[in-house]
Design a protein around this motif. Sequence first.
Motif, PDB file in Angstrom:
ATOM      1  N   SER A 338       0.831  -1.209   0.000  1.00  0.00           N
ATOM      2  CA  SER A 338       0.000   0.000   0.000  1.00  0.00           C
ATOM      3  C   SER A 338       0.863   1.256   0.000  1.00  0.00           C
ATOM      4  CB  SER A 338      -0.924   0.010   1.225  1.00  0.00           C
ATOM      5  OG  SER A 338      -1.922  -0.971   1.110  1.00  0.00           O
ATOM      6  N   GLU A 339       1.904   1.238   0.809  1.00  0.00           N
ATOM      7  CA  GLU A 339       2.806   2.391   0.872  1.00  0.00           C
ATOM      8  C   GLU A 339       3.508   2.606  -0.465  1.00  0.00           C
ATOM      9  OE1 GLU A 339       6.990   3.305   3.100  1.00  0.00           O
ATOM     10  OE2 GLU A 339       5.311   2.762   4.414  1.00  0.00           O
ATOM     11  N   LEU A 340       4.001   1.523  -1.069  1.00  0.00           N
ATOM     12  CA  LEU A 340       4.692   1.620  -2.354  1.00  0.00           C
ATOM     13  C   LEU A 340       3.778   2.208  -3.424  1.00  0.00           C
ATOM     14  CD1 LEU A 340       7.055   0.916  -4.320  1.00  0.00           C
ATOM     15  CD2 LEU A 340       5.945  -1.329  -4.614  1.00  0.00           C
ATOM     16  N   THR A 341       2.556   1.673  -3.536  1.00  0.00           N
ATOM     17  CA  THR A 341       1.647   2.155  -4.577  1.00  0.00           C
ATOM     18  C   THR A 341       1.217   3.602  -4.323  1.00  0.00           C
ATOM     19  OG1 THR A 341      -0.218   1.155  -3.384  1.00  0.00           O
ATOM     20  CG2 THR A 341       0.779  -0.133  -5.151  1.00  0.00           C
ATOM     21  N   THR A 342       1.076   3.963  -3.042  1.00  0.00           N
ATOM     22  CA  THR A 342       0.712   5.339  -2.702  1.00  0.00           C
ATOM     23  C   THR A 342       1.794   6.310  -3.137  1.00  0.00           C
ATOM     24  OG1 THR A 342      -0.644   4.638  -0.819  1.00  0.00           O
ATOM     25  CG2 THR A 342       0.139   6.907  -0.818  1.00  0.00           C
ATOM     26  N   TYR A 343       3.043   5.993  -2.839  1.00  0.00           N
ATOM     27  CA  TYR A 343       4.156   6.840  -3.262  1.00  0.00           C
ATOM     28  C   TYR A 343       4.288   6.859  -4.788  1.00  0.00           C
ATOM     29  CZ  TYR A 343       5.902   7.237   1.556  1.00  0.00           C
ATOM     30  OH  TYR A 343       6.043   7.522   2.879  1.00  0.00           O
ATOM     31  N   TYR A 344       4.048   5.704  -5.400  1.00  0.00           N
ATOM     32  CA  TYR A 344       4.260   5.565  -6.840  1.00  0.00           C
ATOM     33  C   TYR A 344       3.308   6.453  -7.639  1.00  0.00           C
ATOM     34  CZ  TYR A 344       5.714   3.056 -11.082  1.00  0.00           C
ATOM     35  OH  TYR A 344       6.249   2.736 -12.315  1.00  0.00           O
ATOM     36  N   VAL A 345       2.039   6.510  -7.231  1.00  0.00           N
ATOM     37  CA  VAL A 345       1.051   7.251  -8.020  1.00  0.00           C
ATOM     38  C   VAL A 345       1.041   8.744  -7.720  1.00  0.00           C
ATOM     39  CG1 VAL A 345      -0.426   5.232  -8.245  1.00  0.00           C
ATOM     40  CG2 VAL A 345      -0.836   6.839  -6.371  1.00  0.00           C
ATOM     41  N   GLY A 346       1.602   9.159  -6.573  1.00  0.00           N
ATOM     42  CA  GLY A 346       1.651  10.575  -6.252  1.00  0.00           C
ATOM     43  C   GLY A 346       0.458  11.058  -5.451  1.00  0.00           C
ATOM     44  N   ALA A 347       0.584  12.262  -4.891  1.00  0.00           N
ATOM     45  CA  ALA A 347      -0.392  12.782  -3.931  1.00  0.00           C
ATOM     46  C   ALA A 347      -1.796  12.928  -4.505  1.00  0.00           C
ATOM     47  CB  ALA A 347       0.093  14.130  -3.391  1.00  0.00           C
ATOM     48  N   LYS A 348      -1.925  13.411  -5.741  1.00  0.00           N
ATOM     49  CA  LYS A 348      -3.258  13.707  -6.255  1.00  0.00           C
ATOM     50  C   LYS A 348      -4.083  12.454  -6.582  1.00  0.00           C
ATOM     51  CE  LYS A 348      -2.343  14.279 -11.226  1.00  0.00           C
ATOM     52  NZ  LYS A 348      -2.478  15.214 -12.375  1.00  0.00           N
ATOM     53  N   ASN A 349      -3.410  11.304  -6.631  1.00  0.00           N
ATOM     54  CA  ASN A 349      -4.100  10.044  -6.944  1.00  0.00           C
ATOM     55  C   ASN A 349      -4.347   9.171  -5.714  1.00  0.00           C
ATOM     56  OD1 ASN A 349      -4.003  10.360  -9.935  1.00  0.00           O
ATOM     57  ND2 ASN A 349      -1.800  10.231  -9.600  1.00  0.00           N
ATOM     58  N   GLN A 350      -4.021   9.679  -4.513  1.00  0.00           N
ATOM     59  CA  GLN A 350      -4.034   8.825  -3.326  1.00  0.00           C
ATOM     60  C   GLN A 350      -5.434   8.357  -2.947  1.00  0.00           C
ATOM     61  OE1 GLN A 350      -1.894  11.201  -0.483  1.00  0.00           O
ATOM     62  NE2 GLN A 350       0.104  10.561  -1.238  1.00  0.00           N
ATOM     63  N   GLU A 351      -6.425   9.284  -2.948  1.00  0.00           N
ATOM     64  CA  GLU A 351      -7.783   8.855  -2.610  1.00  0.00           C
ATOM     65  C   GLU A 351      -8.289   7.815  -3.605  1.00  0.00           C
ATOM     66  OE1 GLU A 351      -7.740  13.142  -1.005  1.00  0.00           O
ATOM     67  OE2 GLU A 351      -6.954  12.078  -2.738  1.00  0.00           O
ATOM     68  N   MET A 352      -7.976   8.020  -4.875  1.00  0.00           N
ATOM     69  CA  MET A 352      -8.451   7.109  -5.898  1.00  0.00           C
ATOM     70  C   MET A 352      -7.818   5.730  -5.750  1.00  0.00           C
ATOM     71  SD  MET A 352     -10.389   6.345  -8.335  1.00  0.00           S
ATOM     72  CE  MET A 352     -11.129   7.962  -8.504  1.00  0.00           C
ATOM     73  N   ILE A 353      -6.513   5.683  -5.509  1.00  0.00           N
ATOM     74  CA  ILE A 353      -5.860   4.378  -5.387  1.00  0.00           C
ATOM     75  C   ILE A 353      -6.335   3.657  -4.129  1.00  0.00           C
ATOM     76  CG2 ILE A 353      -3.775   5.073  -4.119  1.00  0.00           C
ATOM     77  CD1 ILE A 353      -3.904   2.618  -7.071  1.00  0.00           C
ATOM     78  N   GLY A 354      -6.624   4.423  -3.046  1.00  0.00           N
ATOM     79  CA  GLY A 354      -7.149   3.814  -1.829  1.00  0.00           C
ATOM     80  C   GLY A 354      -8.520   3.194  -2.054  1.00  0.00           C
ATOM     81  N   ALA A 355      -9.394   3.933  -2.718  1.00  0.00           N
ATOM     82  CA  ALA A 355     -10.731   3.419  -3.013  1.00  0.00           C
ATOM     83  C   ALA A 355     -10.673   2.269  -4.012  1.00  0.00           C
ATOM     84  CB  ALA A 355     -11.611   4.542  -3.557  1.00  0.00           C
ATOM     85  N   LEU A 356      -9.811   2.392  -5.009  1.00  0.00           N
ATOM     86  CA  LEU A 356      -9.675   1.333  -6.004  1.00  0.00           C
ATOM     87  C   LEU A 356      -9.179   0.035  -5.385  1.00  0.00           C
ATOM     88  CD1 LEU A 356      -8.263   2.934  -9.281  1.00  0.00           C
ATOM     89  CD2 LEU A 356     -10.374   1.627  -9.017  1.00  0.00           C
ATOM     90  N   ASN A 357      -8.242   0.150  -4.442  1.00  0.00           N
ATOM     91  CA  ASN A 357      -7.735  -1.058  -3.786  1.00  0.00           C
ATOM     92  C   ASN A 357      -8.859  -1.783  -3.061  1.00  0.00           C
ATOM     93  OD1 ASN A 357      -5.079  -1.018  -4.626  1.00  0.00           O
ATOM     94  ND2 ASN A 357      -4.367   0.205  -2.904  1.00  0.00           N
ATOM     95  N   ALA A 358      -9.698  -1.022  -2.349  1.00  0.00           N
ATOM     96  CA  ALA A 358     -10.847  -1.647  -1.680  1.00  0.00           C
ATOM     97  C   ALA A 358     -11.779  -2.289  -2.694  1.00  0.00           C
ATOM     98  CB  ALA A 358     -11.593  -0.603  -0.850  1.00  0.00           C
ATOM     99  N   SER A 359     -12.008  -1.586  -3.801  1.00  0.00           N
ATOM    100  CA  SER A 359     -12.889  -2.111  -4.847  1.00  0.00           C
ATOM    101  C   SER A 359     -12.289  -3.340  -5.513  1.00  0.00           C
ATOM    102  CB  SER A 359     -13.141  -1.015  -5.891  1.00  0.00           C
ATOM    103  OG  SER A 359     -14.002  -1.473  -6.897  1.00  0.00           O
ATOM    104  N   ILE A 360     -10.985  -3.287  -5.763  1.00  0.00           N
ATOM    105  CA  ILE A 360     -10.306  -4.408  -6.413  1.00  0.00           C
ATOM    106  C   ILE A 360     -10.376  -5.659  -5.559  1.00  0.00           C
ATOM    107  CG2 ILE A 360      -8.021  -5.287  -7.043  1.00  0.00           C
ATOM    108  CD1 ILE A 360      -7.420  -2.410  -8.075  1.00  0.00           C
ATOM    109  N   TRP A 361     -10.038  -5.530  -4.270  1.00  0.00           N
ATOM    110  CA  TRP A 361     -10.052  -6.702  -3.392  1.00  0.00           C
ATOM    111  C   TRP A 361     -11.454  -7.301  -3.317  1.00  0.00           C
ATOM    112  CZ3 TRP A 361      -6.472  -9.786  -1.343  1.00  0.00           C
ATOM    113  CH2 TRP A 361      -5.145  -9.332  -1.348  1.00  0.00           C
ATOM    114  N   SER A 362     -12.440  -6.448  -3.116  1.00  0.00           N
ATOM    115  CA  SER A 362     -13.796  -6.966  -2.970  1.00  0.00           C
ATOM    116  C   SER A 362     -14.354  -7.480  -4.296  1.00  0.00           C
ATOM    117  CB  SER A 362     -14.700  -5.868  -2.410  1.00  0.00           C
ATOM    118  OG  SER A 362     -14.276  -5.513  -1.116  1.00  0.00           O
ATOM    119  N   GLY A 363     -14.084  -6.744  -5.381  1.00  0.00           N
ATOM    120  CA  GLY A 363     -14.543  -7.203  -6.683  1.00  0.00           C
ATOM    121  C   GLY A 363     -13.905  -8.523  -7.083  1.00  0.00           C
TER     122      GLY A 363
END
Length: 416
Positions: A338-363
Amino acid sequence: MIDFLRGILKSYQKLEQAILYLIAAQFCLQLVNAAFFLLLNFFMVKKGYHDYQIANILSYRFFGVLCLALPLGLFIKGRQLKPFFLISTYTFPICSLALIYAVDWRIDQIVYLSTVCWGLSFTLMQATILPFILLNAKEENYSEGISLMFLTFSISMCTVGFLNMILQAINPIFFDEKMVLILVSFLSVMGIYFISKIKILENVSEKIAFTSIVKEYDWGLIAKTSVPTIIIAIGAGFTIPVINLFFLNVHGVSSDVFSKMGAITFLLVVGVMLFMPYIRRQFGYMFAIVGFQSFAIIALFILATTEYYNDWSFAVYIAIGAYIIRQPLMSAANPMTSELTTYYVGAKNQEMIGALNASIWSGSWFVSTKIFAWLRLMELRYVSIFMITVAMYMIGVCWYFYLVKSYERRKALNQV
């Protein structure tokens, strides 16, 4: 050694009070999540549900999360997050109790409905907690905040496992799976108190207009970092939600024994995960992610193959040992990914990657548990299904290897 351990624990004490209150609230909800993981499947078996029926019901929990996570990720941009935490902590105990009693009374329509609502309520916390930490914690505290966020599930597993052991010792007839599930559901109400203690002026991200979604987010970076999560999540869905059914149906392990296993296993997870920020700083993401996950895959392979010789008396002990080894290794890598992907995508994408991760795992788990139910209905052996997980884990780890190398190159060029 004592000074070293004191230093590790001291790093967590630097976390902001609001973050600690939020993580305490998450722990209250995770108690129910842990209790459901350890006991709900056993409870449903006693109520006459077959394993393929249980997997099908579980899939609707993940379907609810899948429906909400991505829209939620878009909606929370530029908004305060505390209201979402409050809604989650108020509704979660209600949904949990509704599901328990619906199973007890065999009202299948309510079982499916409450399962979906349970997933939706849980998502309101799970999809927003990481953005809150990243927005309201100091950057030097990110590793500890993310690790502690993931630790709540492991600590709750230990708590529920030992609680079930104690209650079973007191009165195994009264404190059956149903009663323990109800008790823990009531305990989760404490989450409301901890959320109410968060009294800070929240830092919020910059709001993005709905019409600007396509051009404002770096979808290429988001897609690249999401691929290994998708692969590993689909693989995990064939194993993790139904691992207790494997131990029950293949090795005859009862709910009280599985609770003890869970308590011991996740006690190890807590111990390992506490050190992950230090391990990452000392040895890098390659060892903390790829190394840990590779050894976890070997342990899962050993666990699955015990079905080939499950009639041998020692097979169950090998399966238990492999499970106890696998879980800490795989779980410990999660906060680092989670930390790696958060740093990788940058600050403006953090909420999206967090929500997407939840969606990806559940989906992914929705798809996996549906397929699992179909495969079990076709009487495919657990070992064959678990080998799908092994294969997908291997692909996912290889992608993380590539992602870590790419991150290190971009960091060297000051692109992250």
